[in-house]
Design a protein around this motif. Structure first.
Motif, PDB file in Angstrom:
ATOM      1  N   LEU A 144      -6.917  22.910  16.117  1.00  0.00           N
ATOM      2  CA  LEU A 144      -6.497  21.523  16.295  1.00  0.00           C
ATOM      3  C   LEU A 144      -5.861  21.326  17.662  1.00  0.00           C
ATOM      4  O   LEU A 144      -5.974  20.264  18.270  1.00  0.00           O
ATOM      5  N   ARG A 145      -5.180  22.357  18.172  1.00  0.00           N
ATOM      6  CA  ARG A 145      -4.536  22.271  19.478  1.00  0.00           C
ATOM      7  C   ARG A 145      -5.452  22.754  20.599  1.00  0.00           C
ATOM      8  O   ARG A 145      -5.533  22.142  21.672  1.00  0.00           O
ATOM      9  N   TYR A 146      -6.130  23.883  20.355  1.00  0.00           N
ATOM     10  CA  TYR A 146      -6.868  24.544  21.431  1.00  0.00           C
ATOM     11  C   TYR A 146      -8.384  24.361  21.338  1.00  0.00           C
ATOM     12  O   TYR A 146      -9.100  24.878  22.185  1.00  0.00           O
ATOM     13  N   GLY A 147      -8.855  23.634  20.357  1.00  0.00           N
ATOM     14  CA  GLY A 147     -10.289  23.430  20.226  1.00  0.00           C
ATOM     15  C   GLY A 147     -10.697  21.974  20.214  1.00  0.00           C
ATOM     16  O   GLY A 147     -11.884  21.664  20.247  1.00  0.00           O
ATOM     17  N   PRO A 165      -4.112  13.552  20.173  1.00  0.00           N
ATOM     18  CA  PRO A 165      -2.939  13.724  21.037  1.00  0.00           C
ATOM     19  C   PRO A 165      -2.028  14.820  20.473  1.00  0.00           C
ATOM     20  O   PRO A 165      -1.683  14.814  19.290  1.00  0.00           O
ATOM     21  N   LYS A 166      -1.647  15.751  21.318  1.00  0.00           N
ATOM     22  CA  LYS A 166      -0.883  16.893  20.820  1.00  0.00           C
ATOM     23  C   LYS A 166       0.525  16.506  20.386  1.00  0.00           C
ATOM     24  O   LYS A 166       1.147  17.228  19.601  1.00  0.00           O
ATOM     25  N   ALA A 167       1.028  15.366  20.847  1.00  0.00           N
ATOM     26  CA  ALA A 167       2.323  14.888  20.363  1.00  0.00           C
ATOM     27  C   ALA A 167       2.254  14.562  18.876  1.00  0.00           C
ATOM     28  O   ALA A 167       3.216  14.774  18.126  1.00  0.00           O
ATOM     29  N   VAL A 168       1.109  14.044  18.431  1.00  0.00           N
ATOM     30  CA  VAL A 168       0.904  13.763  17.007  1.00  0.00           C
ATOM     31  C   VAL A 168       0.902  15.063  16.216  1.00  0.00           C
ATOM     32  O   VAL A 168       1.573  15.192  15.177  1.00  0.00           O
ATOM     33  N   LEU A 169       0.158  16.044  16.712  1.00  0.00           N
ATOM     34  CA  LEU A 169       0.108  17.347  16.047  1.00  0.00           C
ATOM     35  C   LEU A 169       1.486  17.998  16.015  1.00  0.00           C
ATOM     36  O   LEU A 169       1.897  18.565  14.985  1.00  0.00           O
ATOM     37  N   ASP A 170       2.211  17.917  17.109  1.00  0.00           N
ATOM     38  CA  ASP A 170       3.551  18.525  17.173  1.00  0.00           C
ATOM     39  C   ASP A 170       4.469  17.961  16.096  1.00  0.00           C
ATOM     40  O   ASP A 170       5.220  18.702  15.450  1.00  0.00           O
TER      41      ASP A 170
END
Length: 684
Positions: free
Chosen positions: A231-234, A241-246
């Motif tokens: 989800l982050r690196y692929g 947006p990685k802020a959402v994932l964080d």
């Protein structure tokens, strides 16, 4: 005078007026029944309350049999279980309906889409998110990137277009976050058990979430600098947006999950040490290795693996590409690669795919948006050679293909057109034809010939008792994120059972299903699917800004209102489906063809009776007669053709609307209040 007897080894004291069922129920022993209600006379219609009495040659119906002094009653003998199972299978052989909506059944994680869409429609956004979290964490992230198999099964497409289920999921999660009311994980008391999870991607995070909910101490070890895995690196920033994932990962770690990043199995931690130091270990390593094409010249500079390329981007690098880039493959990873190449400044971007667009596994929207951004698709072509100058790739030779007979996947097999080739000039090649697992550090005896980890598909257990596996690293290899999440969800349950000393097995539930056609929805008003607002193709070509803005609240409410509510409204109260799963039924063994009754009797637009769900337990009309004192319901026809017949006079509709005791008594959802099923055909 009281009667003493035993049932399943429990001493029971019964009164002369008692039956075996009533006295057993009072003693806390459950005997399944569909037709019994203490308020009505004994009926004995369903035949599922059978028990065996020592010294009595035949099985007795507990609802009508009187206990005798000294009786030794058993409710779970092989004979009883076989008879009950047969009774349920016969009832289900002519029972038609949708226990759950096809959206839920087609979701690998079995997310209750219908329920959370309904909660969104009612403005209950926190409840909707809680419903999603019952199936998996990360709703805002998965709602943005999932190829949504739920929507593929959505019956709304029989009217016009499927419901936008994935975007609604993301909307609800975004809404409660924006409102300052994020989801908080509720954990059971600490068990004292410790679980190590190797891999912090969607599978590892899901397992960590559920295992913490069960009360276990959980530690995640991950090789990357941050959790998130593919989800982050692929997946590029413009899609997720990685802020959402964080924020979503923080919800999981705030529940008490311990995290160690930058740790590689076999290099920084030993497999045997994990087995020794933890009560259970889950291997959720993912699939980080790009598959080779085995084509001459693929070792030239400028030829990258698609996942390797995206990983570098996720690590903060900006890979340098030439002006002409070719991407080999037809899945969503290939789409991420080609669209990323556009954003990195490539002037000509090709997707080389050996089948036609119709066979591409990538989501249609991904293909459409790639075309809008200027990507050229070269269908029915396959690389047979890469060539270059001074060790760097400069061109590729393509074999022209045509479609032959279907292969094992059901897609027509591409076959070469003899003598037909094409050359194109390129500066870089990104190979996105598949991913493999890197199981360095895992004992070789746990691996399959494909290099994945062998585990049981119902227990997720490996050859070692306390070692489990889930996600892309298992048996068949890489799939979509929601499939990895589904495996982790079940693996966490199996680990929890293992730690509790219970059976280590994920149950595959039984559901009743039915097929529908467009003709079934001819009277449904048309309502177009909401269009997701976002950047234009021109605005998104040279940056990694999120391409979608998300639904507005008004859009979300309109979209949620399109749901046809296919699943049974009485599922959670349905005794038939509960007992069906209790006895692991297989009604299809009878080979019976289910009747399809097109017309559904409606009791004066107050109550609906669905004969396709009815098991003729008689509770509805017996309740009306013996409890309420009315005769608004009866039976007509005889034998197999018997059906409940509404006989409500017109002036009784108001009384029925305030009573609804027949609806409450129904054990299968065949009787429903009319507003809940307004789409049914009314004939009375």
């Amino acid at each position: 005078m009281s009667i003493k007897y035993t049932i399943d080894g429990v001493e029971v004291i019964a009164e002369p007026s008692d039956t075996i069922l009533s006295s057993a129920t009072r003693a806390g022993v459950e005997i399944p029944t569909l037709c019994f209600d203490a308020r009505t006379a004994i009926y004995g219609a369903c035949g599922v309350c059978l028990v065996e009495v020592e010294g009595v040659p035949k099985l007795l119906r507990a609802c009508s049999a009187k206990p005798q002094e000294g009786y030794v009653v058993s409710t779970h003998t092989e004979r009883v279980e076989r008879a009950r199972k047969t009774a349920f299978e016969l009832l289900l052989s002519d029972h038609t309906g949708d226990c759950r909506g096809p959206c839920k059944l087609n979701c690998p994680a079995m997310t209750d889409c219908q329920k959370y869409v309904g909660e969104i429609r009612e403005g209950r956004y926190k409840d909707a998110v809680s419903t999603i979290y019952e199936a998996f964490p990360l709703p805002a992230s998965i709602g943005r990137v999932c190829p949504h198999p739920c929507e593929d099964a959505c019956r709304r497409q029989l009217v016009e277009e499927p419901l936008s289920i994935a975007f609604l999921k993301a909307f609800a999660a975004d809404k409660i976050e924006a409102d300052g009311d994020p989801y908080v994980v509720q954990c059971e008391p600490d068990t004292g058990k410790r679980v190590a999870i190797v891999g912090g991607g969607p599978a590892g995070l899901t397992a960590a979430y559920f295992l913490r909910r069960y009360g276990h101490a959980v530690t995640i070890y991950d090789q990357q600098p941050k959790l998130g895995g593919m989800l982050r690196y692929g997946i590029p920033e413009y899609r997720l947006p990685k802020a959402v994932l964080d924020r979503e990962i923080e919800i999981i770690t705030d529940a008490g999950v311990e995290v160690h990043t930058g740790v590689r199995l076999g290099r920084d931690i030993a497999f045997d040490d994990l087995r020794r130091d933890y009560d259970a270990v889950l291997l959720a390593l993912g699939a980080w290795r790009s598959m080779n094409m085995r084509v001459p010249g693929e070792d030239l500079d400028g030829v990258f693996g698609g996942i390797d390329f995206l990983e570098r981007l996720g690590l903060g690098e900006r890979p340098e590409l030439g002006e002409r880039v070719a991407v080999c493959g037809g899945g969503n990873t290939a789409m991420d690669c080609c669209r990323t190449a556009v954003r990195l400044g490539a002037k000509e971007v090709y997707v080389v795919y050996r089948r036609t667009r119709a066979e591409m596994p990538a989501a249609d929207i991904e293909i459409e948006e790639a075309i809008e951004e200027g990507v050229t698709f070269k269908f029915l072509t396959n690389p047979i050679e890469f060539y270059g100058e001074d060790g760097h790739v400069s061109g590729m030779k393509l074999q022209i293909m045509e479609l032959g007979e279907p292969d094992a996947s059901g897609r027509r097999r591409p076959v070469p057109v003899e003598g037909a080739t094409e050359d194109i000039a390129i500066d870089n090649v990104l190979m996105a034809i598949g991913q493999g697992a890197n199981c360095e550090g895992v004992d070789a005896e746990l691996l399959t010939q494909r290099g994945t980890i062998a585990c049981d598909e119902l227990t997720f257990r490996t050859a070692y008792d306390n070692v489990f596996a889930a996600g892309d690293v298992t048996n068949r290899g890489a799939g979509i994120a929601i499939q990895a999440i589904a495996e982790a969800q079940k693996a966490a349950l199996c680990i929890n059972n293992y730690l509790a000393g219970d059976e280590v097995r994920a149950h595959v539930p039984y559901f009743v299903t039915q097929e529908k056609t467009p003709e079934d929805f001819e009277d449904e008003p048309k309502q177009s699917r909401e269009k997701m607002p976002g950047l234009t193709p021109e605005q998104r070509r040279d940056n990694f800004d999120p391409i979608y803005f998300g639904f507005t609240e008004e859009q979300a409410l309109r979209e949620a209102s399109r749901c046809l509510e296919c699943g049974c409204h009485d599922y959670y109260d349905c005794r038939l489906i509960r007992f069906a799963n209790w006895f692991d039924v297989k009604p299809e063994r009878f080979g019976a063809e289910k009747r399809d009754r097109d017309d559904v009797p409606v009791v004066r637009e107050v109550i609906v009776h669905d004969p396709d769900k009815c098991v003729l337990c008689g509770l509805c009309y017996r309740t009306c007669d013996q409890v309420v004192g009315k005769t608004f319901l009866g039976l007509y026809n005889r034998g197999f053709a018997t059906e409940v017949n509404p006989m409500v006079p017109e002036d009784a509709a108001t009384f029925c609307a305030s009573c609804l005791k027949c609806v409450a008594a129904c054990p299968t959802g065949a009787m429903q209040s009319f507003p809940a099923v307004e789409r049914k055909t009314c004939i009375v």
